[in-house]
Write a protein that holds these residues in place. Sequence first.
Motif, PDB file in Angstrom:
ATOM      1  N   UNK A 184       0.826  -1.204   0.000  1.00 22.80           N
ATOM      2  CA  UNK A 184       0.000   0.000   0.000  1.00 22.80           C
ATOM      3  C   UNK A 184       0.859   1.252   0.000  1.00 22.80           C
ATOM      4  N   UNK A 185       1.912   1.229   0.827  1.00 21.47           N
ATOM      5  CA  UNK A 185       2.811   2.370   0.871  1.00 21.47           C
ATOM      6  C   UNK A 185       3.497   2.576  -0.472  1.00 21.47           C
ATOM      7  N   UNK A 186       3.876   1.470  -1.071  1.00 19.56           N
ATOM      8  CA  UNK A 186       4.531   1.519  -2.379  1.00 19.56           C
ATOM      9  C   UNK A 186       3.600   2.143  -3.423  1.00 19.56           C
ATOM     10  N   UNK A 209       2.010   9.296  -6.014  1.00 24.42           N
ATOM     11  CA  UNK A 209       2.572  10.638  -5.788  1.00 24.42           C
ATOM     12  C   UNK A 209       3.648  10.968  -6.819  1.00 24.42           C
ATOM     13  N   UNK A 210       4.477   9.999  -7.142  1.00 25.52           N
ATOM     14  CA  UNK A 210       5.544  10.223  -8.113  1.00 25.52           C
ATOM     15  C   UNK A 210       4.970  10.489  -9.508  1.00 25.52           C
ATOM     16  N   UNK A 211       3.888   9.805  -9.823  1.00 24.50           N
ATOM     17  CA  UNK A 211       3.302   9.981 -11.157  1.00 24.50           C
ATOM     18  C   UNK A 211       2.653  11.352 -11.311  1.00 24.50           C
ATOM     19  N   UNK A 212       2.218  11.954 -10.164  1.00 21.40           N
ATOM     20  CA  UNK A 212       1.576  13.259 -10.216  1.00 21.40           C
ATOM     21  C   UNK A 212       2.577  14.394 -10.294  1.00 21.40           C
ATOM     22  N   UNK A 263      10.912  10.567  -4.850  1.00 23.60           N
ATOM     23  CA  UNK A 263      11.257   9.884  -3.601  1.00 23.60           C
ATOM     24  C   UNK A 263      11.909   8.559  -3.924  1.00 23.60           C
ATOM     25  N   UNK A 264      12.993   8.271  -3.261  1.00 26.69           N
ATOM     26  CA  UNK A 264      13.689   7.000  -3.476  1.00 26.69           C
ATOM     27  C   UNK A 264      13.262   6.000  -2.405  1.00 26.69           C
ATOM     28  N   UNK A 289      12.219   3.309  -7.345  1.00 29.50           N
ATOM     29  CA  UNK A 289      11.287   2.461  -6.600  1.00 29.50           C
ATOM     30  C   UNK A 289      11.458   1.024  -7.041  1.00 29.50           C
ATOM     31  N   UNK A 290      11.429   0.111  -6.065  1.00 32.22           N
ATOM     32  CA  UNK A 290      11.670  -1.305  -6.366  1.00 32.22           C
ATOM     33  C   UNK A 290      10.503  -1.895  -7.154  1.00 32.22           C
ATOM     34  N   UNK A 291      10.798  -2.858  -8.012  1.00 29.82           N
ATOM     35  CA  UNK A 291       9.781  -3.524  -8.829  1.00 29.82           C
ATOM     36  C   UNK A 291       8.761  -4.215  -7.921  1.00 29.82           C
ATOM     37  N   UNK A 292       7.469  -3.948  -8.140  1.00 31.93           N
ATOM     38  CA  UNK A 292       6.429  -4.522  -7.277  1.00 31.93           C
ATOM     39  C   UNK A 292       6.332  -6.037  -7.378  1.00 31.93           C
TER      40      UNK A 292
END
Length: 355
Positions: free
Chosen positions: A240-242, A248-251, A260-261, A273-276
Motif C-alpha cells: 500500500x505504501x509503495x 505521488x511520483x506519477x503526479x 522519492x527513493x 522504486x523497487x519492482x512490485x
Amino acid sequence: MSKELPQPQQSEEVDLGQLFKLIGNAFDRLFKVIGGVFTKIFGLFIGVLSHFFKRKIWYASVVIIGFAVGFFMDSTSDKTYGANMFIETNFNSARQVYENIQEFHQLAKKDKDFVELSKRLNITEEEAKTLKGFYIQPDADENFIVEKYSGFYKKLDSISRLEMDYERFKQSLSSYDFRIHKIGVATTNKKIYKSIEEAFVKEISRNTYLEEIVEVNLENLNKKDDALLVQIQKTDSLVKEYLSIRINESEKEDLTGSGTNLYMGNAESGSLIMDESVIIEKRLDLEAQRRMINKDKVEQKNVINVIANFPTNGYDISKWSDKKKFLIPIILFVLTFSVFMIVGLGQYLENKGKN
C-alpha cells in the motif's frame, strides 16, 4: 617314389570292437533299468487303482458321510469375518502401535479376557467374545522403498555405496520403517467394526510421550502460522505504501533525478522504486508456507492418521481348508486307506510267516 600309408594293426581293430561292444552293453542295461522302473511305476499305479476299485463302496461311503457331517458342522458353527483398516503413523509411533495390537491379540486369542476387551473397546462382554484376533502388517509399497533408498543412498560415502545395494537395503527394513500399515480384525460378528472403531484407534495410539509430542508440534505450527500472518500483513502494508508513493511520483513533474527513493533488500541504490513483482512474489511465498502449515496441522494432529476406516460389515475370510465339509471327508478317506494298508500288511506278514 610314393610313400605307403600305415595300415591299422589287427589288435587295434579288436580293441575298437570290444569298446563298441561295451558301450552297446552299457546302453542296453541302461534301457532295461529305465524300462524296469517304468514297469514298476505302472504296476504300482494299476495296483492302487485295483485297490480303490475293489473297495469303492467303502471309500464312497466315508466321503459321503464325511461331507454330510462337515456340512452340518459348518451350518451350525459361527463364520469368521474379517476387515481391514489402514493407518499412517506419525512421530515414530509404529513401535507403540505394534505393541498395542499385540496386546489386543493376546487378550482376544489367547487369554480370552473379554472383560478387559469390553472395557478397552467400550463394548459389551458378549460383543467382546466375538473378537477372535487382531493383526497388523506394513503396507510395503515399492515406490516408498525406492524413495527411501534414494534418500539413504545420497548420505553414504563412496565406500558404503559399494556395499549397500538396493536389495540389501530392502532386506534391512523392518515393519517400523514404513508409515502406512494394515490392521485386520477377525470376528464372528460382521457388524461389530463400527462399534469398536473409535475406541480402538485411541487405544492403539495411547502413549503419554507421543501425545505430548503432538501437543507441542501443533503449538509450534500455530506459532509459525501466526508469524507468517504478521509478515503477510507487513507485506500488504508495504505494498500500500509503495502504491501511494507510486501515485505521488506519477503526479509530480517529470524531472530528472527528482522524486522519492525507496530501497528494499538488495535493490541497487541507483534505482528509484523497487519492482512490485518482488513484493508480490514474497507474499505468494508466505501464503504457500501457510498452506503447507495448514496441511501439516491436519496430518500431524494425531499420533496416527486413519487413511481407510473399517467397512460397515466384515467379509468371510475362511479358506477352503477351514470348511469342515471338505476337511472331514479328506480325513476319513485317509484313515480308511490307512486301515486297509495296515490290514493288508498284516495279511502279507502272516502269509510270509507260514511260508
